[in-house]
Design an enzyme around this catalytic site. Structure first.
Site, PDB file in Angstrom:
ATOM      1  N   LYS A 244       0.833  -1.200   0.000  1.00  0.00           N
ATOM      2  CA  LYS A 244       0.000   0.000   0.000  1.00  0.00           C
ATOM      3  C   LYS A 244       0.869   1.252   0.000  1.00  0.00           C
ATOM      4  CE  LYS A 244      -3.688  -1.908   2.991  1.00  0.00           C
ATOM      5  NZ  LYS A 244      -4.875  -1.694   2.146  1.00  0.00           N
ATOM      6  N   ARG A 319     -10.146 -11.357   2.889  1.00  0.00           N
ATOM      7  CA  ARG A 319     -11.019 -12.441   2.430  1.00  0.00           C
ATOM      8  C   ARG A 319     -10.332 -13.799   2.534  1.00  0.00           C
ATOM      9  NH1 ARG A 319     -11.584  -9.565  -3.243  1.00  0.00           N
ATOM     10  NH2 ARG A 319     -11.413  -7.856  -1.740  1.00  0.00           N
TER      11      ARG A 319
END
Length: 464
Positions: A244, A319
């Site tokens: 990120k 997830r």
């Protein structure tokens, strides 16, 4: 404890009167103050206050909108000197409770890392209400506020303190004197269970993962099968090898376990308030880093249920760990599974910070009840479509699934990915926009909000 029951005396230093023209106050309130309130009600102001050396007096025109009364509670907390230890609130019962909730939630502070924390600390200890309020109502609000504060604390803690093992310790400590049963699985147990998603995300970390199971099973539970709550516990997310950027992204990623904090806070509030529901919470926890033998784009991971997943982006890690927990939840043969996760930027871009995105395949009645629970405490939810068409984006050319779809409707494609691992009625809650606020927003505060604790508690309390 904040809310307390006390018969009103004439020597109240800090007093709030909230109501309408028909509101009756206890006999302990001075007649001159009641007359002042009646005059105030004739005016145009919705809120006014008077400060003297001896008294802080607040008049509020209560509103039929409960949220407005909570926000007024926030406004009054801002006016009250931080060194005051108590305040009394009198008036219309429902208005009083909502005002007190907003006031109490506004008193939250995270001061652990300030050198001069004692100077900054609010010293409020008690919010007194009239003695006709039931002890049960007072206890419910106090334990719910405690649960929200705990969730906020966890979200606000940096990973330098709150790694996965420490997070599990904090959960154990919270549950210590409650009726919750807690089990913490370490890395060896997680390996024996073959939770490939959780283990893959953890490969770049020097800290081991944990998998925490909480169970609340009262003698009088009314649901034939348990309700399972699953919370994403990524204690820090760098994005892994799909790194990120730092500003306005990685710098607030200590909040990426907001779903886990929400779920633990909710089951704790349920247990402390003795709800008649059998509830289980599952918390997979790890950080996501690019070090060591970190999992990489192109890897194929075998999950707990045997599904193979092609990793195309290591920043879609939430997830991966949720999928193992959701598949594991099937061992309990649940009536309903709800997950909460700070999962996608798509959710925030879609509806901002004012509500969570929800979706799933559960009965329509479940979604109605969730929406009602959210409206009750203004932790609102917006339901998104969940058509099978969205799952086609998650099909891999070399494995059963891939862990990321296109740039469109990312919160829905993530939900469809997760649905694959659940064989029970399912609701997915993406709380990416609501779990963390960069700026103060009334009683929700700044940074960790504890979003979802009150929503899920209200849902569980009234679930039919």
């Amino acid at each position: 404890m904040y809310l307390k029951i006390k018969s009103t005396s004439k020597s109240i230093k800090n007093l709030v009167l909230i109501g309408d023209k028909l509101t009756k106050f206890s006999s302990g309130i001075e007649e001159s103050i009641v007359k002042q309130f009646q005059l105030f009600m004739e005016g145009e102001k919705d809120f006014d206050y008077f400060k003297s050396a001896n008294q802080f007096l607040v008049f509020v025109k209560g509103d039929s909108d409960n949220e407005k009364n909570r926000v007024t509670g926030f406004n009054v907390r801002k006016l009250l000197d931080k060194k005051e230890t108590e305040i009394s609130v009198e008036g219309n019962d429902e208005m009083v409770l909502n005002f007190c909730e907003g006031f109490a939630l506004s008193n939250y502070q995270f001061l652990k890392y300030f050198k001069d924390s004692d100077k900054k600390r609010n010293t409020l200890e008690s919010i007194f209400v009239a003695e006709h309020f039931s002890a049960k109502v007072i206890a419910e609000m106090n334990t719910t506020i405690k649960s929200v504060f705990w969730a906020r604390d966890m979200v606000n803690e940096p990973v330098s303190y709150l790694n996965a093992p420490k997070f599990s310790e904090e959960i154990e400590q919270l549950a210590k004197d409650s009726s919750l049963q807690v089990q913490v699985y370490g890395k060896a147990k997680i390996e024996s269970l073959k939770m490939g998603g959780l283990l893959a995300v953890n490969k770049g970390s020097i800290d081991p993962p944990t998998f925490t199971v909480l169970e609340y099973k009262p003698d009088n539970f009314t649901n034939k099968k348990p309700i399972v709550l699953v919370g994403k516990g990524v204690v820090y997310d760098t994005g892994g090898l799909s790194l990120k950027p730092t500003a306005h992204s990685m710098d607030c990623m200590k909040s990426d376990m907001g779903g886990a904090a929400c779920v633990v806070g909710a089951i704790y509030a349920a247990a402390e308030n003795k709800l008649d529901k059998h509830i289980i919470a599952l918390i997979p926890a790890t950080d996501n880093r690019p070090g060591l033998n970190a999992y990489a784009p192109g890897d194929v991971i075998t999950m707990y249920d045997g599904t193979t997943v092609e990793v195309l982006n290591t920043d879609a890690e939430g997830r991966m760990i949720l999928a193992d927990a959701l598949a594991y939840s099937m061992k309990y043969d649940p009536e309903l599974v709800i997950d909460a996760a700070t999962l996608t930027g798509s959710a925030m871009r879609a509806i901002g910070t004012k509500a969570a995105c929800i979706m799933g395949n559960a009965d329509e009645n479940v979604f109605i009840q969730l929406s009602e629970a959210g409206n009750l405490c203004t932790e609102r939810v917006v339901r998104f479509p969940f058509w099978d068409d969205y799952l086609t984006e998650m099909k891999s050319e070399i494995a059963d699934l891939k862990n990321i779809g296109s740039a469109n409707a990312g919160m829905i494609t993530a939900g469809k990915f997760l649905e694959h691992f659940v064989k029970a009625p399912y609701v997915h809650m993406d709380i990416a926009g609501t779990a963390w606020l960069d700026g103060e927003e009334n009683y929700k505060g700044k940074f960790g909000t504890g979003y979802g604790v009150r929503l899920l508690f209200n849902f569980l309390k009234n679930y039919k």
